[in-house]
Design a protein around this motif. Structure first.
Motif, PDB file in Angstrom:
ATOM      1  N   VAL A  51      43.483  39.513  43.508  1.00 32.29           N
ATOM      2  CA  VAL A  51      43.875  40.370  42.378  1.00 32.29           C
ATOM      3  C   VAL A  51      43.333  41.783  42.553  1.00 32.29           C
ATOM      4  N   LEU A  52      42.075  41.885  42.971  1.00 28.72           N
ATOM      5  CA  LEU A  52      41.471  43.208  43.143  1.00 28.72           C
ATOM      6  C   LEU A  52      42.121  43.977  44.287  1.00 28.72           C
ATOM      7  N   SER A  53      42.532  43.275  45.335  1.00 39.80           N
ATOM      8  CA  SER A  53      43.242  43.934  46.443  1.00 39.80           C
ATOM      9  C   SER A  53      44.583  44.471  45.970  1.00 39.80           C
ATOM     10  N   MET A  54      45.288  43.691  45.138  1.00 40.11           N
ATOM     11  CA  MET A  54      46.536  44.161  44.546  1.00 40.11           C
ATOM     12  C   MET A  54      46.286  45.392  43.680  1.00 40.11           C
ATOM     13  N   VAL A 153      34.490  48.254  26.149  1.00 41.10           N
ATOM     14  CA  VAL A 153      34.297  46.911  26.695  1.00 41.10           C
ATOM     15  C   VAL A 153      35.514  46.060  26.351  1.00 41.10           C
ATOM     16  N   ASP A 154      36.165  45.530  27.378  1.00 36.67           N
ATOM     17  CA  ASP A 154      37.305  44.631  27.212  1.00 36.67           C
ATOM     18  C   ASP A 154      37.060  43.385  28.055  1.00 36.67           C
ATOM     19  N   GLY A 155      37.962  42.423  27.954  1.00 39.02           N
ATOM     20  CA  GLY A 155      37.791  41.224  28.761  1.00 39.02           C
ATOM     21  C   GLY A 155      38.976  40.294  28.666  1.00 39.02           C
ATOM     22  N   CYS A 156      38.971  39.294  29.548  1.00 38.74           N
ATOM     23  CA  CYS A 156      40.045  38.302  29.584  1.00 38.74           C
ATOM     24  C   CYS A 156      39.544  37.069  30.321  1.00 38.74           C
ATOM     25  N   VAL A 157      40.383  36.042  30.357  1.00 36.48           N
ATOM     26  CA  VAL A 157      40.085  34.796  31.068  1.00 36.48           C
ATOM     27  C   VAL A 157      41.011  34.693  32.276  1.00 36.48           C
ATOM     28  N   PHE A 158      40.452  34.331  33.417  1.00 37.14           N
ATOM     29  CA  PHE A 158      41.245  34.110  34.624  1.00 37.14           C
ATOM     30  C   PHE A 158      41.021  32.684  35.104  1.00 37.14           C
ATOM     31  N   PHE A 159      42.043  31.836  34.936  1.00 39.13           N
ATOM     32  CA  PHE A 159      42.021  30.486  35.493  1.00 39.13           C
ATOM     33  C   PHE A 159      42.388  30.603  36.972  1.00 39.13           C
ATOM     34  N   LEU A 187      49.999  34.368  37.354  1.00 47.13           N
ATOM     35  CA  LEU A 187      50.083  35.619  36.598  1.00 47.13           C
ATOM     36  C   LEU A 187      49.153  36.686  37.183  1.00 47.13           C
ATOM     37  N   LYS A 188      48.913  36.616  38.493  1.00 48.63           N
ATOM     38  CA  LYS A 188      48.003  37.589  39.105  1.00 48.63           C
ATOM     39  C   LYS A 188      48.537  39.013  38.999  1.00 48.63           C
ATOM     40  N   GLY A 189      49.843  39.167  39.055  1.00 49.49           N
ATOM     41  CA  GLY A 189      50.430  40.499  38.890  1.00 49.49           C
ATOM     42  C   GLY A 189      50.132  41.068  37.519  1.00 49.49           C
ATOM     43  N   ASP A 190      50.220  40.219  36.485  1.00 49.72           N
ATOM     44  CA  ASP A 190      49.921  40.667  35.125  1.00 49.72           C
ATOM     45  C   ASP A 190      48.435  41.020  34.976  1.00 49.72           C
ATOM     46  N   LEU A 191      47.582  40.226  35.611  1.00 46.64           N
ATOM     47  CA  LEU A 191      46.151  40.515  35.562  1.00 46.64           C
ATOM     48  C   LEU A 191      45.858  41.833  36.277  1.00 46.64           C
ATOM     49  N   CYS A 192      46.547  42.076  37.372  1.00 47.00           N
ATOM     50  CA  CYS A 192      46.416  43.338  38.095  1.00 47.00           C
ATOM     51  C   CYS A 192      46.744  44.515  37.174  1.00 47.00           C
TER      52      CYS A 192
END
Length: 260
Positions: A51-54, A153-159, A187-192
């Motif tokens: 995800v971070l590379s994207m 400060v924000d955040g989310c969950v990544f399964f 949903l890695k694109g959305d997380l990106c």
């Protein structure tokens, strides 16, 4: 040592080239690290690095942002799996908390009786989005650097495995997960996009300062609590109660049996 901080580009390189050394290094944190946790890191970090590379491909400035792994919140026994630290497009200081869940899909997962709970493997447990909510609210209320430097400060969950998110998004947790978003490997694109919308460039000095932040509270307040819950089976005796007790005040609390 309670946390490790890397540039985003360095973290991705370590995951790709020598993940075992990274895990050995992270295992030196000042708490017990189980073998199961090491396995979860080994399986989760490549997905995070992907995800971070994207994200870096979309915004090269993210390469110099920072990743704090196993960040311990000041003065409490809560550890954030991963915090991204840098500045946003408006050049404001920004932290993004990622709660990582290396959970395999379980068809029997169901929503709990109350917001913030899930039934997993037949047992009630805290919803991952509720964990993120707690970490964020703690930082916004009690983290010295967040308070003094007006940090977003924000955040989310990544399964970090493919999972059916519908039980986690369903009522009574639909409002919760509308604010604290859930992503899986599909949903890695959305997380990106989530990351790139909130983080633009690095700030090494700020990253060093953030992880050294301490617990800060108004000196007039003797006792402060936020969003306390207590559940017995299907009965929620305490439901997201917040309170402050200041010098010179006398307060009484009345609740159901068990709420004390």
């Amino acid at each position: 040592m309670t946390t490790r901080v890397y540039k985003v580009s360095d973290f991705c390189d370590r995951v790709t080239n020598n993940i075992h050394a990274l895990i050995d290094d992270l295992s030196q944190i000042s708490r017990h690290v189980s073998q199961e946790e090491k396995i979860a890191w080994k399986q989760s970090f490549p997905e995070v690095a992907s995800v971070l590379s994207m994200s870096m491909a979309q915004n090269k400035g993210l390469a110099d942002a920072h990743v704090a792994l196993e960040y311990k919140l000041p003065s409490v026994s809560f550890w954030c799996d991963l915090v991204l630290i840098g500045r946003n497009k408006e050049n404001e200081k920004q932290a993004i908390i990622l709660e990582l869940k290396n959970w395999q899909e379980n068809s029997k997962d169901t929503p709990g009786c109350f917001e913030g709970l899930m039934i997993r493997h037949g047992a009630s447990q805290q919803h991952p989005a509720d964990q993120v909510k707690g970490y964020i609210e703690f930082c916004r209320h009690f983290h010295s650097v967040v308070l003094e430097q007006n940090v977003n400060v924000d955040g989310c969950v990544f399964f970090t495995q493919r999972i059916n998110l519908e039980p986690y998004k369903s009522a009574p947790n639909n409002k919760l997960t509308g604010e604290y978003l859930l992503f899986d490997t599909m949903l890695k694109g959305d997380l990106c996009h989530f990351i790139c919308d909130r983080l633009s460039v690095g700030d090494e000095e700020f990253a060093k300062t953030f992880v050294k932040g301490y617990y800060k509270q108004d000196k007039k307040i003797l006792l402060q609590a936020e969003q306390i819950c207590k559940t017995f089976d299907t009965t929620r005796a305490v439901d997201h109660v917040s309170l402050e007790l200041c010098r010179g005040e006398i307060r009484g609390l009345i609740g159901e049996n068990g709420s004390g």
